[in-house]
Design an enzyme around this catalytic site. Sequence first.
Site, PDB file in Angstrom:
ATOM      1  N   GLY A  57      66.494  72.780   3.181  1.00 42.06           N
ATOM      2  CA  GLY A  57      66.246  73.762   2.119  1.00 42.06           C
ATOM      3  C   GLY A  57      66.489  75.152   2.668  1.00 42.06           C
ATOM      4  N   CYS A  84      66.035  68.901   8.896  1.00 50.40           N
ATOM      5  CA  CYS A  84      66.173  70.364   8.931  1.00 50.40           C
ATOM      6  C   CYS A  84      64.909  71.053   8.387  1.00 50.40           C
ATOM      7  CB  CYS A  84      67.433  70.789   8.192  1.00 50.40           C
ATOM      8  SG  CYS A  84      67.905  72.473   8.589  1.00 50.40           S
ATOM      9  N   TYR A  85      64.981  71.712   7.243  1.00 44.08           N
ATOM     10  CA  TYR A  85      63.760  72.323   6.688  1.00 44.08           C
ATOM     11  C   TYR A  85      62.656  71.266   6.570  1.00 44.08           C
ATOM     12  CZ  TYR A  85      60.518  74.397   3.313  1.00 44.08           C
ATOM     13  OH  TYR A  85      59.380  74.856   2.692  1.00 44.08           O
ATOM     14  N   HIS A 171      71.686  67.627  10.818  1.00 44.30           N
ATOM     15  CA  HIS A 171      71.968  66.950   9.545  1.00 44.30           C
ATOM     16  C   HIS A 171      72.681  65.617   9.776  1.00 44.30           C
ATOM     17  CE1 HIS A 171      70.783  70.139   6.716  1.00 44.30           C
ATOM     18  NE2 HIS A 171      71.081  70.950   7.721  1.00 44.30           N
ATOM     19  N   GLU A 173      73.379  63.433   7.652  1.00 42.47           N
ATOM     20  CA  GLU A 173      74.186  63.069   6.477  1.00 42.47           C
ATOM     21  C   GLU A 173      75.589  63.669   6.503  1.00 42.47           C
ATOM     22  OE1 GLU A 173      71.754  65.170   6.629  1.00 42.47           O
ATOM     23  OE2 GLU A 173      71.988  66.894   5.314  1.00 42.47           O
ATOM     24  N   ASP A 229      83.811  57.041 -16.622  1.00 46.71           N
ATOM     25  CA  ASP A 229      82.404  56.793 -16.950  1.00 46.71           C
ATOM     26  C   ASP A 229      82.242  55.982 -18.242  1.00 46.71           C
ATOM     27  OD1 ASP A 229      82.028  58.339 -14.743  1.00 46.71           O
ATOM     28  OD2 ASP A 229      81.396  60.128 -15.829  1.00 46.71           O
ATOM     29  N   LYS A 369      79.084  59.116  -8.838  1.00 40.07           N
ATOM     30  CA  LYS A 369      80.467  58.897  -9.293  1.00 40.07           C
ATOM     31  C   LYS A 369      81.198  57.845  -8.451  1.00 40.07           C
ATOM     32  CE  LYS A 369      83.702  60.442 -12.100  1.00 40.07           C
ATOM     33  NZ  LYS A 369      83.477  60.812 -13.511  1.00 40.07           N
TER      34      LYS A 369
END
Length: 513
Positions: A57, A84-85, A171, A173, A229, A369
């Site tokens: 964040g 992180c945050y 991070h 990710e 979609d 997606k």
Amino acid sequence: MDIKNEKILVMDFGGQYSQLIARRVRECNVYCELKSYKMTAEEIKQQGYRGIIFTGGPNSTYDENAPKCDPKLFELGIPVLGICYGAQLMAQTLGGKVQSSDIKEYGKTNVEFNTSSLLFHAAKSENVCWMSHTDYIAEVPYDFKITAISADCPVAAMENLKKNLYAVQFHPEVQHTNEGMLYLKNFLYNACGCTAEWQMSSFVKDTIQQLKEKIGDKKVLCALSGGVDSSVAALLVHKAVGRQLTCIFVDHGLLRKDEGDQVESVFKQQFDMNLIRVNAKDRFLSKLAGVSDPERKRKIIGEEFIRVFEEESHKLGKVEYLCQGTIYPDVVESGVGESAVIKSHHNVGGLPEDVGFEGIIEPLRDLFKDEVRRAGLELGIPEFLVWRQPFPGPGLAIRVMGDVTEEKLDILKEADAIMREEFANNGLDRSVNQYFAVLTGIKSVGVMGDGRTYDNTIALRAVTTSDFMTADWARVPYDILEKISNRIINEVNNVNRVVYDITSKPPATIEWE
Ligand code: XMP
């Protein structure tokens, strides 16, 4: 088996990578939900989450308005991973110390790991990680041990194995963290005990079964646009209840070359769906005649779409459910905001709420997606539809500058088809996120053969982007641009000039109108 049984909570503290964390968890075949940091310990307990991940964040944990979690959640016995945050917040909440540093640690950073830690099991003892922080954990809370360090970060990771609490300053990710997925998997499989049951084949099977139960013998209606979609949503419902589903495909004549026929052939012939194609080109073109303001064009098309859809649906008698292709990013709560983020674009497929249905069916509400695409492939939808680039609801009407006529549309369709064909031939159709031709409305002088011409200018637009909110113009190789330009001039009548748009967004938008 309920494949959402083993769900993970990704608690959003407003970090730029929050959705990415959630997608990475799903890539580890574990179902997860992205929710605001405001969720209380009681709510978390009721939901039965197997583990919690705190995102990063933008705040400092000491800011007056810094988002804080409910401290009681650490007492639930549910494993927590702070990133992180989120790592700093865990440290501070549990009695450690967070400090601000003069040095901002940013970018690829060498980190040393204690590989006897649960999180770094089977990992390399030294590796590159992505850092982005100014504050750092100066002292770990009681009973925590430091499990990784970097040159500028005394606590690059920490853990309390007894309480199943873990934190990383970097991070995991982000792709630049070499073994990020391994650390995440260690948390999900070894700390939370998840067994990787979230698979697309299971999702598809489960969803079809649930839809069968929910719909029973009732009828469903779907507005099919040929976009990925609505196609995947409709096909799931079709697999569940067959011809109880009617799809209405409003062909407004503003689709790309051959697209209407392709959609019809896939869904009618390949899947034997109950599909009504309404050829409404003349209706739309007469409403658009002489209109050149882009927002007026959008409005006219949107209203006409609803009118056509309503007229057709009334012919069907009573229909209980409306199926829509809403996906997870459309409904996910923003981490720090109060309200849900609603799809920002005035999608032409958007229908008013009072059309008189008993309920809405949204089988893709939980999917990102890329997962929708995987579900589409699983269901056997052809690749060209599954990988279709985004196409605006108002279609080519906003790519013909000024007023729209059939002649102008025909020129644009031919030029656009050539561009798409060359992009596909050269493998650019997956790496460039959106690309199309624009009929600019500018006429200019040229020479062809021995004669002077005064004809149309086609602009080519191609962008790379991850969220369509910002975008960069694609660095398409000159020889491909040359080939497209030559082909357009030679094969499309009434075009004597082709230009390439080299503006990013901002300041320009992706579309020209
Ligand atoms: P802009 O031009 O705003 O486009 O940079 C961002 C993305 O949105 C699409 N777009 C639309 N989609 N109805 C839609 O359904 C619209 O009126 C519309 N206008 C733009 C555009 O194609 C791009 O992907």
